[in-house]
Design a protein around this motif. Structure first.
Motif, PDB file in Angstrom:
ATOM      1  N   PRO A 223       0.823  -1.215   0.000  1.00 32.10           N
ATOM      2  CA  PRO A 223       0.000   0.000   0.000  1.00 32.10           C
ATOM      3  C   PRO A 223       0.860   1.269   0.000  1.00 32.10           C
ATOM      4  O   PRO A 223       2.088   1.187   0.079  1.00 32.10           O
ATOM      5  N   PRO A 224       0.185   2.457  -0.055  1.00 35.22           N
ATOM      6  CA  PRO A 224       0.893   3.737  -0.086  1.00 35.22           C
ATOM      7  C   PRO A 224       1.949   3.907   1.013  1.00 35.22           C
ATOM      8  O   PRO A 224       2.996   4.518   0.763  1.00 35.22           O
ATOM      9  N   ALA A 225       1.696   3.370   2.223  1.00 35.23           N
ATOM     10  CA  ALA A 225       2.671   3.518   3.315  1.00 35.23           C
ATOM     11  C   ALA A 225       3.994   2.838   2.941  1.00 35.23           C
ATOM     12  O   ALA A 225       5.080   3.352   3.246  1.00 35.23           O
ATOM     13  N   GLU A 226       3.888   1.699   2.269  1.00 33.10           N
ATOM     14  CA  GLU A 226       5.079   0.980   1.812  1.00 33.10           C
ATOM     15  C   GLU A 226       5.789   1.778   0.706  1.00 33.10           C
ATOM     16  O   GLU A 226       7.010   1.906   0.699  1.00 33.10           O
ATOM     17  N   MET A 227       5.003   2.362  -0.195  1.00 33.42           N
ATOM     18  CA  MET A 227       5.575   3.206  -1.254  1.00 33.42           C
ATOM     19  C   MET A 227       6.354   4.364  -0.662  1.00 33.42           C
ATOM     20  O   MET A 227       7.415   4.734  -1.159  1.00 33.42           O
ATOM     21  N   LYS A 228       5.813   4.937   0.398  1.00 38.01           N
ATOM     22  CA  LYS A 228       6.441   6.081   1.051  1.00 38.01           C
ATOM     23  C   LYS A 228       7.812   5.659   1.591  1.00 38.01           C
ATOM     24  O   LYS A 228       8.819   6.339   1.364  1.00 38.01           O
ATOM     25  N   LEU A 253       0.798  10.235  -8.911  1.00 36.69           N
ATOM     26  CA  LEU A 253       0.104  11.079  -7.931  1.00 36.69           C
ATOM     27  C   LEU A 253       0.529  10.733  -6.509  1.00 36.69           C
ATOM     28  O   LEU A 253       0.717  11.609  -5.671  1.00 36.69           O
ATOM     29  N   GLU A 254       0.688   9.440  -6.251  1.00 36.91           N
ATOM     30  CA  GLU A 254       1.155   9.018  -4.940  1.00 36.91           C
ATOM     31  C   GLU A 254       2.546   9.605  -4.698  1.00 36.91           C
ATOM     32  O   GLU A 254       2.838  10.104  -3.601  1.00 36.91           O
ATOM     33  N   LEU A 255       3.401   9.585  -5.722  1.00 33.07           N
ATOM     34  CA  LEU A 255       4.748  10.151  -5.578  1.00 33.07           C
ATOM     35  C   LEU A 255       4.698  11.663  -5.358  1.00 33.07           C
ATOM     36  O   LEU A 255       5.465  12.204  -4.551  1.00 33.07           O
ATOM     37  N   LEU A 256       3.802  12.348  -6.050  1.00 34.39           N
ATOM     38  CA  LEU A 256       3.658  13.802  -5.830  1.00 34.39           C
ATOM     39  C   LEU A 256       3.380  14.080  -4.354  1.00 34.39           C
ATOM     40  O   LEU A 256       3.997  14.963  -3.746  1.00 34.39           O
ATOM     41  N   ASN A 257       2.468  13.293  -3.770  1.00 30.50           N
ATOM     42  CA  ASN A 257       2.136  13.459  -2.353  1.00 30.50           C
ATOM     43  C   ASN A 257       3.338  13.175  -1.455  1.00 30.50           C
ATOM     44  O   ASN A 257       3.644  13.928  -0.535  1.00 30.50           O
ATOM     45  N   ILE A 258       4.002  12.064  -1.723  1.00 29.55           N
ATOM     46  CA  ILE A 258       5.151  11.659  -0.897  1.00 29.55           C
ATOM     47  C   ILE A 258       6.260  12.706  -0.980  1.00 29.55           C
ATOM     48  O   ILE A 258       6.813  13.138   0.033  1.00 29.55           O
ATOM     49  N   LEU A 259       6.578  13.154  -2.210  1.00 28.30           N
ATOM     50  CA  LEU A 259       7.660  14.122  -2.401  1.00 28.30           C
ATOM     51  C   LEU A 259       7.301  15.464  -1.755  1.00 28.30           C
ATOM     52  O   LEU A 259       8.163  16.136  -1.171  1.00 28.30           O
ATOM     53  N   HIS A 260       6.035  15.824  -1.859  1.00 29.35           N
ATOM     54  CA  HIS A 260       5.568  17.055  -1.239  1.00 29.35           C
ATOM     55  C   HIS A 260       5.806  16.993   0.278  1.00 29.35           C
ATOM     56  O   HIS A 260       6.332  17.933   0.882  1.00 29.35           O
ATOM     57  N   ASN A 261       5.463  15.840   0.884  1.00 30.10           N
ATOM     58  CA  ASN A 261       5.688  15.671   2.327  1.00 30.10           C
ATOM     59  C   ASN A 261       7.176  15.645   2.682  1.00 30.10           C
ATOM     60  O   ASN A 261       7.554  15.949   3.813  1.00 30.10           O
ATOM     61  N   MET A 262       8.011  15.243   1.711  1.00 27.96           N
ATOM     62  CA  MET A 262       9.461  15.242   1.946  1.00 27.96           C
ATOM     63  C   MET A 262      10.048  16.638   1.676  1.00 27.96           C
ATOM     64  O   MET A 262      11.258  16.805   1.649  1.00 27.96           O
ATOM     65  N   GLN A 263       9.172  17.628   1.438  1.00 29.73           N
ATOM     66  CA  GLN A 263       9.570  19.038   1.242  1.00 29.73           C
ATOM     67  C   GLN A 263      10.232  19.315  -0.102  1.00 29.73           C
ATOM     68  O   GLN A 263      10.924  20.324  -0.261  1.00 29.73           O
ATOM     69  N   TYR A 264      10.075  18.405  -1.066  1.00 30.86           N
ATOM     70  CA  TYR A 264      10.589  18.696  -2.412  1.00 30.86           C
ATOM     71  C   TYR A 264       9.618  19.603  -3.145  1.00 30.86           C
ATOM     72  O   TYR A 264       8.400  19.480  -2.988  1.00 30.86           O
ATOM     73  N   LYS A 265      10.149  20.485  -3.976  1.00 32.12           N
ATOM     74  CA  LYS A 265       9.300  21.347  -4.809  1.00 32.12           C
ATOM     75  C   LYS A 265       9.172  20.730  -6.205  1.00 32.12           C
ATOM     76  O   LYS A 265      10.179  20.433  -6.854  1.00 32.12           O
ATOM     77  N   ILE A 266       7.898  20.545  -6.633  1.00 33.61           N
ATOM     78  CA  ILE A 266       7.621  20.021  -7.976  1.00 33.61           C
ATOM     79  C   ILE A 266       7.066  21.170  -8.805  1.00 33.61           C
ATOM     80  O   ILE A 266       6.121  21.825  -8.338  1.00 33.61           O
ATOM     81  N   PRO A 267       7.557  21.506  -9.976  1.00 34.26           N
ATOM     82  CA  PRO A 267       8.610  20.825 -10.735  1.00 34.26           C
ATOM     83  C   PRO A 267      10.010  21.390 -10.512  1.00 34.26           C
ATOM     84  O   PRO A 267      10.943  20.919 -11.156  1.00 34.26           O
ATOM     85  N   GLU A 268      10.164  22.406  -9.616  1.00 42.14           N
ATOM     86  CA  GLU A 268      11.461  23.074  -9.507  1.00 42.14           C
ATOM     87  C   GLU A 268      12.598  22.087  -9.209  1.00 42.14           C
ATOM     88  O   GLU A 268      13.656  22.145  -9.835  1.00 42.14           O
ATOM     89  N   GLN A 269      12.392  21.216  -8.197  1.00 39.56           N
ATOM     90  CA  GLN A 269      13.471  20.307  -7.814  1.00 39.56           C
ATOM     91  C   GLN A 269      13.357  18.932  -8.476  1.00 39.56           C
ATOM     92  O   GLN A 269      14.360  18.319  -8.820  1.00 39.56           O
ATOM     93  N   ILE A 270      12.146  18.464  -8.609  1.00 37.91           N
ATOM     94  CA  ILE A 270      11.926  17.160  -9.253  1.00 37.91           C
ATOM     95  C   ILE A 270      10.772  17.285 -10.240  1.00 37.91           C
ATOM     96  O   ILE A 270       9.724  17.848  -9.899  1.00 37.91           O
ATOM     97  N   LYS A 271      10.995  16.797 -11.459  1.00 36.49           N
ATOM     98  CA  LYS A 271       9.929  16.830 -12.473  1.00 36.49           C
ATOM     99  C   LYS A 271       9.302  15.436 -12.575  1.00 36.49           C
ATOM    100  O   LYS A 271       9.999  14.431 -12.475  1.00 36.49           O
TER     101      LYS A 271
END
Lengths: 334, 334
Positions: A223-228, A253-271
């Motif tokens: 599940p998503p927790a494992e993906m995180k 979309l799951e990655l967008l959420n995870i990366l957002h929680n990891m404080q990454y900026k999309i698309p500035e830091q990760i596209k």
């Protein structure tokens, strides 16, 4: 007196032979008016069901079966609905079986569909090569594989989006907008189409003189927790990652959420680019770039070819590849 | 010599009567091992298929049909998949027919499912009251209605979320967080559940001494471009609108997009709540508050009651209401 044939009945009733057959067998679609008319003609002519009508009875149910792994997946449900719509217009009913990506269930549903006497079968996606064991079947059923590699291509028509091209173009786009360490994010359970997408990704890296190694591929599990957990571990190991092609929109979309929680900026830091161009891509933060599959074309091709195979059972062995389109949105912007 | 019965065969094979029947009819599920064992016992005992086995043959297909308007809708596909999972565990296969919200198609698929000899039927949602015309049917088929008002409640079990309660609570929440002009957004094509939600909304307004009139309800039609036009016109007429309860998440998300383009700030200027709590609610901007339906409970209730009705065909007439939960996210925050 000349024996009355089903053709005569059709002519006298002003309907097709197929319709007469449906009325006789009370199977499939016809109006109450048609039924009355046909039964009246049958009575008037003293028609008795003969071998030809019995053959029709045995061989035609005007029903098509679809095996699909997961109807909650946008791509699958969209293709299935479009196929159903086309087939219904042509006089066929569609029955859908949801296999839940379970091999045993798939085999069971194959038996069920055969038991129900479907005239044709469409198999969508799945992890393993598809083979159809006819040994217990009452009749050979023509079938079409969509996004599912058939074990024996000579037995079927294989239809697929050009997943390779889609992944190749998406990866080249990531490189073009400046990614120096693009990766491919994929589920451990890989479908036929995911394998094609991975090879398009690899080829684009190669063409642009990037290395493909362990740092190029992020394997995920539900599940998503494992993906995180898996994503955090990957970014700890490979912190220079700056672009992701995800194997489908749900993962993206799951990655967008995870990366957002990891404080990454999309698309500035990760596209990020997804695959399927599901409606959800417009609602995410930021809106998600994605490779659009032409579901209308896939559905039309599948329906047409299945109807063709039902008339020409030996004309199997074709592979039909449908082009895809890269839809750019903010998630992969410069 | 005493005549051998299907019960004897079952006992000697160490399997159930139902399994013996499935093997005899080569219909439904059993392992190759079971098949061999049962056929061996049949051979050894000299069993001949008798009336009882023929009855089983005529009356049991171990297949359940589901009529669903739109498998691309999250709530529907989620419930359907959960029902399929439960029924499969109980030895039943599920065949799904997608009616595309088309009345004629629904009638045709009802005929098809009857023709395929399904043992039971689950009907999900739809605009009109559901009635099942048995006049042409070979046997009466027990059926369950989910979110679909049956024409004759005495003929079925009716299962539904507590849409009224969900809409009532969501509306009271909008009022609690300061909305002075909350509205209900709904498609012109209204389902049974949408009607219930509307009455929950109305009742919450009444309890809180708000007026319900033309300015309280935004009627929408697909496609999105039409929705946009209708929403802009509505906000021109009623610019004080500051809260929206949408009849489902798809509509709520479309409204978030439209309002965003109209330069409204969500939740500062307008608060929005959806219905269904689909996964997409986590990915929108801002994340969407929504009324969660308990799809696991609905599926379990539907599967259990259908199996029960199949054994006790006269025990119809029940109405089962499943509670809902308001899930709060940023779209309706203070």
């Amino acid at each position: 007196m000349k024996k009355v044939s089903v053709k005569d009945i059709a002519k006298l009733s002003g309907v097709s032979v197929a319709t007469v057959s449906r009325v006789i067998n009370n199977n499939g679609r016809f109006s109450e008016e048609t039924r009355k008319k046909v039964l009246q003609v049958i009575e008037e002519t003293g028609y008795e069901m003969n071998y030809s009508a019995k053959t029709l009875r045995t061989n035609k149910s005007y029903t098509i079966g679809i095996l699909v792994p997961d109807i909650s997946n946008y791509f699958f449900s969209d293709v299935v609905q479009k196929i159903e719509y086309i087939l219904f217009e042509r006089g066929y009913s569609t029955i859908i079986c949801n296999t839940g990506r379970n091999e045993k269930k798939e085999l069971d549903y194959l038996k069920v569909l055969q038991g129900k006497g479907v005239d044709g079968l469409i198999v969508i996606s799945g992890a393993e090569e598809f083979s159809f064991d006819y040994t217990e079947a009452k009749k050979e059923i023509p079938y079409i594989c969509i996004d599912r590699e058939p074990k024996d291509k000579s037995q079927t028509t294989f239809i697929s989006s050009n997943h390779y091209q889609g992944a190749f173009e998406a990866t080249e786009h990531l490189i073009k907008v400046g990614c120096r360490h693009p990766i491919f994010a994929v589920l451990n359970r890989k479908s036929t189409s995911a394998k094609e997408r991975l090879s398009g990704f690899k080829e684009a890296l190669k063409k642009n003189h990037f290395t493909f190694d362990n740092s190029s591929i992020l394997y995920l599990d539900n599940p998503p927790a494992e993906m995180k957990r898996q994503t955090q571990a990957f970014f700890n190991n490979y912190p220079t990652t700056d672009g992701i092609l995800a194997t489908n929109d749900a993962i993206a979309l799951e990655l967008l959420n995870i990366l957002h929680n990891m404080q990454y900026k999309i698309p500035e830091q990760i596209k990020v680019i997804g695959f399927d161009d599901s409606p959800i891509t417009n609602y995410s933060t930021p809106p998600l770039s994605s490779v659009q599959q032409d579901t209308a074309k896939i559905a039309e091709t599948a329906a047409n070819h299945l109807l063709y195979l039902m008339k020409h059972p030996n004309e199997t062995g074709q592979t039909l590849i449908v082009p895809v389109t890269l839809k750019l949105r903010q998630s992969s912007a410069l």
